[in-house]
Design a protein around this motif. Structure first.
Motif, PDB file in Angstrom:
ATOM      1  N   ASP A   7      -0.616 -11.137  -1.259  1.00  0.00           N
ATOM      2  CA  ASP A   7      -0.056 -10.070  -0.434  1.00  0.00           C
ATOM      3  C   ASP A   7      -0.038  -8.731  -1.182  1.00  0.00           C
ATOM      4  O   ASP A   7      -0.252  -7.667  -0.595  1.00  0.00           O
ATOM      5  N   SER A   8       0.190  -8.784  -2.499  1.00  0.00           N
ATOM      6  CA  SER A   8       0.178  -7.567  -3.307  1.00  0.00           C
ATOM      7  C   SER A   8      -1.203  -6.915  -3.290  1.00  0.00           C
ATOM      8  O   SER A   8      -1.332  -5.691  -3.132  1.00  0.00           O
ATOM      9  N   TYR A   9      -2.240  -7.738  -3.455  1.00  0.00           N
ATOM     10  CA  TYR A   9      -3.604  -7.214  -3.483  1.00  0.00           C
ATOM     11  C   TYR A   9      -4.024  -6.706  -2.097  1.00  0.00           C
ATOM     12  O   TYR A   9      -4.738  -5.691  -1.996  1.00  0.00           O
ATOM     13  N   ASN A  13      -5.199  -2.863  -1.465  1.00  0.00           N
ATOM     14  CA  ASN A  13      -6.460  -2.526  -0.802  1.00  0.00           C
ATOM     15  C   ASN A  13      -6.228  -1.648   0.425  1.00  0.00           C
ATOM     16  O   ASN A  13      -7.010  -0.725   0.705  1.00  0.00           O
ATOM     17  N   ALA A  14      -5.143  -1.933   1.168  1.00  0.00           N
ATOM     18  CA  ALA A  14      -4.819  -1.109   2.338  1.00  0.00           C
ATOM     19  C   ALA A  14      -4.490   0.316   1.916  1.00  0.00           C
ATOM     20  O   ALA A  14      -4.830   1.280   2.621  1.00  0.00           O
ATOM     21  N   LEU A  15      -3.829   0.467   0.774  1.00  0.00           N
ATOM     22  CA  LEU A  15      -3.526   1.802   0.269  1.00  0.00           C
ATOM     23  C   LEU A  15      -4.811   2.545  -0.082  1.00  0.00           C
ATOM     24  O   LEU A  15      -4.963   3.729   0.241  1.00  0.00           O
ATOM     25  N   ALA A  16      -5.749   1.863  -0.723  1.00  0.00           N
ATOM     26  CA  ALA A  16      -7.030   2.496  -1.045  1.00  0.00           C
ATOM     27  C   ALA A  16      -7.770   2.890   0.230  1.00  0.00           C
ATOM     28  O   ALA A  16      -8.345   3.991   0.320  1.00  0.00           O
ATOM     29  N   ASP A  17      -7.740   2.013   1.238  1.00  0.00           N
ATOM     30  CA  ASP A  17      -8.394   2.321   2.510  1.00  0.00           C
ATOM     31  C   ASP A  17      -7.751   3.506   3.221  1.00  0.00           C
ATOM     32  O   ASP A  17      -8.413   4.242   3.959  1.00  0.00           O
ATOM     33  N   THR A 131       8.609  11.867   4.605  1.00  0.00           N
ATOM     34  CA  THR A 131       8.445  13.270   4.975  1.00  0.00           C
ATOM     35  C   THR A 131       7.661  13.338   6.283  1.00  0.00           C
ATOM     36  O   THR A 131       6.918  12.403   6.623  1.00  0.00           O
ATOM     37  N   PRO A 132       7.772  14.419   7.062  1.00  0.00           N
ATOM     38  CA  PRO A 132       6.916  14.576   8.239  1.00  0.00           C
ATOM     39  C   PRO A 132       5.439  14.503   7.837  1.00  0.00           C
ATOM     40  O   PRO A 132       5.014  15.136   6.868  1.00  0.00           O
ATOM     41  N   GLY A 133       4.685  13.671   8.526  1.00  0.00           N
ATOM     42  CA  GLY A 133       3.290  13.449   8.167  1.00  0.00           C
ATOM     43  C   GLY A 133       3.102  12.345   7.149  1.00  0.00           C
ATOM     44  O   GLY A 133       1.962  11.986   6.831  1.00  0.00           O
ATOM     45  N   GLY A 134       4.193  11.791   6.630  1.00  0.00           N
ATOM     46  CA  GLY A 134       4.104  10.714   5.650  1.00  0.00           C
ATOM     47  C   GLY A 134       3.862   9.366   6.314  1.00  0.00           C
ATOM     48  O   GLY A 134       3.991   9.211   7.533  1.00  0.00           O
ATOM     49  N   PHE A 135       3.513   8.385   5.481  1.00  0.00           N
ATOM     50  CA  PHE A 135       3.262   7.048   6.030  1.00  0.00           C
ATOM     51  C   PHE A 135       3.798   5.979   5.095  1.00  0.00           C
ATOM     52  O   PHE A 135       3.980   6.202   3.887  1.00  0.00           O
ATOM     53  N   ALA A 136       4.033   4.812   5.673  1.00  0.00           N
ATOM     54  CA  ALA A 136       4.488   3.645   4.927  1.00  0.00           C
ATOM     55  C   ALA A 136       3.520   2.498   5.140  1.00  0.00           C
ATOM     56  O   ALA A 136       2.914   2.370   6.213  1.00  0.00           O
ATOM     57  N   LEU A 137       3.377   1.650   4.119  1.00  0.00           N
ATOM     58  CA  LEU A 137       2.616   0.417   4.209  1.00  0.00           C
ATOM     59  C   LEU A 137       3.519  -0.720   3.749  1.00  0.00           C
ATOM     60  O   LEU A 137       4.026  -0.696   2.625  1.00  0.00           O
ATOM     61  N   ILE A 138       3.720  -1.694   4.631  1.00  0.00           N
ATOM     62  CA  ILE A 138       4.618  -2.813   4.358  1.00  0.00           C
ATOM     63  C   ILE A 138       3.852  -4.107   4.612  1.00  0.00           C
ATOM     64  O   ILE A 138       3.190  -4.255   5.642  1.00  0.00           O
ATOM     65  N   VAL A 139       3.957  -5.048   3.692  1.00  0.00           N
ATOM     66  CA  VAL A 139       3.271  -6.316   3.846  1.00  0.00           C
ATOM     67  C   VAL A 139       4.290  -7.427   4.106  1.00  0.00           C
ATOM     68  O   VAL A 139       5.385  -7.428   3.541  1.00  0.00           O
ATOM     69  N   HIS A 140       3.934  -8.339   5.001  1.00  0.00           N
ATOM     70  CA  HIS A 140       4.756  -9.534   5.206  1.00  0.00           C
ATOM     71  C   HIS A 140       3.974 -10.591   5.972  1.00  0.00           C
ATOM     72  O   HIS A 140       2.836 -10.366   6.403  1.00  0.00           O
ATOM     73  N   SER A 141       4.592 -11.755   6.144  1.00  0.00           N
ATOM     74  CA  SER A 141       3.947 -12.898   6.771  1.00  0.00           C
ATOM     75  C   SER A 141       4.083 -12.878   8.287  1.00  0.00           C
ATOM     76  O   SER A 141       5.016 -12.287   8.838  1.00  0.00           O
TER      77      SER A 141
END
Length: 208
Positions: A7-9, A13-17, A131-141
């Protein structure tokens, strides 16, 4: 302390994309070893703030940052402490998300009966953390409820979608909790794989 796994990897990878973190102020919540914080810093983040409740995790993240001379500050604390340091341009999180019956609970990965003990407060806090225009990436099952996460984020006026998926075999933790997953109808009886997903949440600019 949670060591990097599939899940970490997937999240890295999603962050790089997503284009990385160049010149961004980044939060890595539930940092563990600091794996994601290090990835964000190496992608050009202006600063990375990492949080974990485990003292050993914080120390490890600090050491991993120090040995690489990266702009990472690791702190011990939960969401209350995180909210005093924000907002951030990018929020990354691989939180505990394994459903469990409460017996022999391990805070590195167990997160209550439905696995949402950390996820729900995090989703609710993202409008204040981003922040406005910011984004989050969250991983889970998948067992934690992907549609529940999407709905909760959208109810908080964030744009939300699944941006990465990977099906993986049960590891030792899920094998030890398989009977609970089957009995709770969170997993099909006899299933031995789970789908891990990365959910992206965007905070729109005002008026957009």
């Amino acid at each position: 302390m949670y060591r990097p796994q599939e899940d970490s990897y997937l999240l890295a990878n999603a962050l790089a994309d997503a284009g990385g973190t160049e010149d961004s102020h980044v939060l890595d919540f539930c940092t563990g070893t600091g794996f994601l914080a290090v990835n964000a810093a190496m992608m050009g983040a202006a600063s990375v703030t990492a949080f974990d409740i485990a003292p050993r995790a914080v120390l490890t993240a600090r050491m991993n940052a120090w040995t690489r001379r990266l702009p990472i500050r690791a702190h011990r604390g939960g969401l209350d402490a995180v909210l005093r340091h924000g907002p951030f341009d990018v929020v990354l999180s691989n939180p505990p998300y394994v459903p469990c019956d409460g017996e022999d609970r391990d805070p590195r990965w167990d997160a209550g009966a439905d696995g949402r003990g950390v996820l729900d407060p995090l989703c609710d806090s993202l409008p204040a953390l981003l922040t406005p225009g910011g984004f989050a990436l969250i991983v889970h099952s998948e067992f934690t409820g992907v549609e529940t996460t999407l709905r909760r984020l959208r109810d908080a006026d964030l744009k939300a979608s699944v941006v990465a998926r990977r099906r993986i075999p049960f590891g030792p933790v899920l094998r030890s909790r398989a009977d609970y997953l089957y009995a709770s109808h969170l997993a099909e009886p006899g299933s031995t794989t789970e789908e891990v997903v990365v959910v992206r949440a965007d905070r729109p600019h005002p008026g957009r």
